[in-house]
Design a protein around this motif. Sequence first.
Motif, PDB file in Angstrom:
ATOM      1  N   LYS A  38       0.827  -1.203   0.000  1.00  8.89           N
ATOM      2  CA  LYS A  38       0.000   0.000   0.000  1.00  8.89           C
ATOM      3  C   LYS A  38       0.865   1.259   0.000  1.00  8.89           C
ATOM      4  CE  LYS A  38      -3.542   2.237   2.819  1.00  8.89           C
ATOM      5  NZ  LYS A  38      -4.349   2.111   4.030  1.00  8.89           N
ATOM      6  N   TYR A  39       1.838   1.315   0.896  1.00 13.53           N
ATOM      7  CA  TYR A  39       2.646   2.526   1.036  1.00 13.53           C
ATOM      8  C   TYR A  39       3.657   2.690  -0.103  1.00 13.53           C
ATOM      9  CZ  TYR A  39       0.370   2.462   5.502  1.00 13.53           C
ATOM     10  OH  TYR A  39      -0.588   2.443   6.481  1.00 13.53           O
ATOM     11  N   VAL A  40       4.251   1.609  -0.515  1.00  9.19           N
ATOM     12  CA  VAL A  40       5.174   1.685  -1.654  1.00  9.19           C
ATOM     13  C   VAL A  40       4.381   2.026  -2.917  1.00  9.19           C
ATOM     14  CG1 VAL A  40       6.806   0.397  -3.082  1.00  9.19           C
ATOM     15  CG2 VAL A  40       6.880   0.175  -0.601  1.00  9.19           C
ATOM     16  N   GLY A  41       3.179   1.507  -3.024  1.00 13.61           N
ATOM     17  CA  GLY A  41       2.317   1.838  -4.166  1.00 13.61           C
ATOM     18  C   GLY A  41       1.977   3.318  -4.218  1.00 13.61           C
ATOM     19  N   TYR A  42       1.659   3.901  -3.059  1.00 11.75           N
ATOM     20  CA  TYR A  42       1.392   5.347  -3.003  1.00 11.75           C
ATOM     21  C   TYR A  42       2.622   6.148  -3.443  1.00 11.75           C
ATOM     22  CZ  TYR A  42      -2.919   4.636  -0.252  1.00 11.75           C
ATOM     23  OH  TYR A  42      -4.157   4.271   0.185  1.00 11.75           O
ATOM     24  N   ALA A  43       3.774   5.756  -2.906  1.00 11.52           N
ATOM     25  CA  ALA A  43       5.013   6.467  -3.249  1.00 11.52           C
ATOM     26  C   ALA A  43       5.316   6.332  -4.738  1.00 11.52           C
ATOM     27  CB  ALA A  43       6.174   5.928  -2.421  1.00 11.52           C
ATOM     28  N   HIS A  44       5.147   5.133  -5.264  1.00  9.85           N
ATOM     29  CA  HIS A  44       5.413   4.917  -6.680  1.00  9.85           C
ATOM     30  C   HIS A  44       4.443   5.729  -7.549  1.00  9.85           C
ATOM     31  CE1 HIS A  44       6.393   3.094 -10.470  1.00  9.85           C
ATOM     32  NE2 HIS A  44       5.140   2.706 -10.617  1.00  9.85           N
ATOM     33  N   GLY A  45       3.193   5.760  -7.170  1.00 11.20           N
ATOM     34  CA  GLY A  45       2.206   6.543  -7.919  1.00 11.20           C
ATOM     35  C   GLY A  45       2.546   8.022  -7.953  1.00 11.20           C
ATOM     36  N   LEU A  46       2.923   8.545  -6.804  1.00 11.68           N
ATOM     37  CA  LEU A  46       3.314   9.956  -6.727  1.00 11.68           C
ATOM     38  C   LEU A  46       4.556  10.220  -7.577  1.00 11.68           C
ATOM     39  CD1 LEU A  46       3.011  12.790  -5.491  1.00 11.68           C
ATOM     40  CD2 LEU A  46       4.474  11.998  -3.630  1.00 11.68           C
ATOM     41  N   LEU A  47       5.552   9.348  -7.460  1.00 13.02           N
ATOM     42  CA  LEU A  47       6.783   9.527  -8.239  1.00 13.02           C
ATOM     43  C   LEU A  47       6.521   9.394  -9.737  1.00 13.02           C
ATOM     44  CD1 LEU A  47       9.249   7.643  -5.920  1.00 13.02           C
ATOM     45  CD2 LEU A  47       9.375  10.068  -6.532  1.00 13.02           C
ATOM     46  N   PHE A  48       5.607   8.521 -10.117  1.00 15.09           N
ATOM     47  CA  PHE A  48       5.238   8.379 -11.531  1.00 15.09           C
ATOM     48  C   PHE A  48       4.660   9.686 -12.072  1.00 15.09           C
ATOM     49  CE2 PHE A  48       1.916   7.511 -14.667  1.00 15.09           C
ATOM     50  CZ  PHE A  48       2.658   6.904 -15.670  1.00 15.09           C
ATOM     51  N   VAL A  49       3.737  10.259 -11.330  1.00 14.94           N
ATOM     52  CA  VAL A  49       3.114  11.525 -11.757  1.00 14.94           C
ATOM     53  C   VAL A  49       4.155  12.634 -11.834  1.00 14.94           C
ATOM     54  CG1 VAL A  49       1.442  13.306 -11.116  1.00 14.94           C
ATOM     55  CG2 VAL A  49       0.820  10.893 -10.948  1.00 14.94           C
ATOM     56  N   VAL A  50       5.014  12.733 -10.820  1.00 13.64           N
ATOM     57  CA  VAL A  50       6.061  13.760 -10.811  1.00 13.64           C
ATOM     58  C   VAL A  50       7.018  13.546 -11.983  1.00 13.64           C
ATOM     59  CG1 VAL A  50       8.043  14.659  -9.496  1.00 13.64           C
ATOM     60  CG2 VAL A  50       5.877  14.202  -8.339  1.00 13.64           C
ATOM     61  N   PHE A  51       7.355  12.290 -12.266  1.00  5.12           N
ATOM     62  CA  PHE A  51       8.239  11.979 -13.392  1.00  5.12           C
ATOM     63  C   PHE A  51       7.646  12.479 -14.709  1.00  5.12           C
ATOM     64  CE2 PHE A  51       9.653   9.222 -16.856  1.00  5.12           C
ATOM     65  CZ  PHE A  51      11.028   9.239 -16.702  1.00  5.12           C
ATOM     66  N   ILE A  52       6.371  12.212 -14.946  1.00 11.95           N
ATOM     67  CA  ILE A  52       5.726  12.633 -16.192  1.00 11.95           C
ATOM     68  C   ILE A  52       5.644  14.158 -16.279  1.00 11.95           C
ATOM     69  CG2 ILE A  52       3.560  12.574 -17.507  1.00 11.95           C
ATOM     70  CD1 ILE A  52       5.218   9.989 -17.693  1.00 11.95           C
ATOM     71  N   VAL A  53       5.288  14.808 -15.179  1.00 15.71           N
ATOM     72  CA  VAL A  53       5.200  16.274 -15.178  1.00 15.71           C
ATOM     73  C   VAL A  53       6.576  16.891 -15.422  1.00 15.71           C
ATOM     74  CG1 VAL A  53       4.746  18.283 -13.697  1.00 15.71           C
ATOM     75  CG2 VAL A  53       3.127  16.380 -13.752  1.00 15.71           C
ATOM     76  N   LEU A  54       7.597  16.368 -14.749  1.00 13.18           N
ATOM     77  CA  LEU A  54       8.951  16.896 -14.964  1.00 13.18           C
ATOM     78  C   LEU A  54       9.458  16.571 -16.366  1.00 13.18           C
ATOM     79  CD1 LEU A  54      10.699  16.253 -11.533  1.00 13.18           C
ATOM     80  CD2 LEU A  54      10.062  18.443 -12.537  1.00 13.18           C
ATOM     81  N   ALA A  55       9.082  15.437 -16.909  1.00 16.40           N
ATOM     82  CA  ALA A  55       9.470  15.103 -18.292  1.00 16.40           C
ATOM     83  C   ALA A  55       8.909  16.151 -19.251  1.00 16.40           C
ATOM     84  CB  ALA A  55       8.986  13.710 -18.667  1.00 16.40           C
ATOM     85  N   ALA A  56       7.647  16.496 -19.058  1.00 19.14           N
ATOM     86  CA  ALA A  56       7.043  17.525 -19.913  1.00 19.14           C
ATOM     87  C   ALA A  56       7.733  18.871 -19.721  1.00 19.14           C
ATOM     88  CB  ALA A  56       5.551  17.644 -19.611  1.00 19.14           C
ATOM     89  N   ALA A  57       7.991  19.243 -18.476  1.00 15.65           N
ATOM     90  CA  ALA A  57       8.635  20.528 -18.184  1.00 15.65           C
ATOM     91  C   ALA A  57      10.039  20.590 -18.772  1.00 15.65           C
ATOM     92  CB  ALA A  57       8.668  20.768 -16.675  1.00 15.65           C
ATOM     93  N   VAL A  58      10.806  19.518 -18.617  1.00 21.70           N
ATOM     94  CA  VAL A  58      12.175  19.507 -19.143  1.00 21.70           C
ATOM     95  C   VAL A  58      12.161  19.537 -20.670  1.00 21.70           C
ATOM     96  CG1 VAL A  58      14.253  18.082 -19.365  1.00 21.70           C
ATOM     97  CG2 VAL A  58      13.234  18.455 -17.131  1.00 21.70           C
ATOM     98  N   CYS A  59      11.257  18.773 -21.272  1.00 20.64           N
ATOM     99  CA  CYS A  59      11.175  18.763 -22.742  1.00 20.64           C
ATOM    100  C   CYS A  59      10.821  20.148 -23.282  1.00 20.64           C
ATOM    101  CB  CYS A  59      10.166  17.715 -23.219  1.00 20.64           C
ATOM    102  SG  CYS A  59      10.779  16.025 -23.082  1.00 20.64           S
ATOM    103  N   LEU A  60       9.922  20.838 -22.606  1.00 16.94           N
ATOM    104  CA  LEU A  60       9.579  22.201 -23.039  1.00 16.94           C
ATOM    105  C   LEU A  60      10.746  23.156 -22.799  1.00 16.94           C
ATOM    106  CD1 LEU A  60       5.902  22.492 -21.778  1.00 16.94           C
ATOM    107  CD2 LEU A  60       6.671  22.419 -24.152  1.00 16.94           C
ATOM    108  N   ASN A  61      11.362  23.054 -21.641  1.00 18.51           N
ATOM    109  CA  ASN A  61      12.463  23.936 -21.273  1.00 18.51           C
ATOM    110  C   ASN A  61      13.661  23.778 -22.198  1.00 18.51           C
ATOM    111  OD1 ASN A  61      15.090  24.468 -19.624  1.00 18.51           O
ATOM    112  ND2 ASN A  61      13.473  25.619 -18.559  1.00 18.51           N
TER     113      ASN A  61
END
Length: 91
Positions: A38-61
Amino acid sequence: MLLKSFRATAILEGISYLALFGITMPLKYWAEIPEPNKYVGYAHGLLFVVFIVLAAAVCLNKKWGIKRFIIFGIASLLPFATFYVEEKYLR
């Protein structure tokens, strides 16, 4: 700073992916210990979302194309692929 954050997130996302599917899923289904999953799943989900958002930000930047963003997106779904992305594209 943005690229450094993305690199760190790529590594952490990869570790959380491996922990989720390599450690806590077997604990949940084979040893009937569901709590860590449960807890590792929450952490992984959050990190997945942050990874995708940062991927978009870095690609634009960095003015990288959609192709590289798609590579990052696919890498987020495959085991060990975020480590490859960090090594090949983000250094």
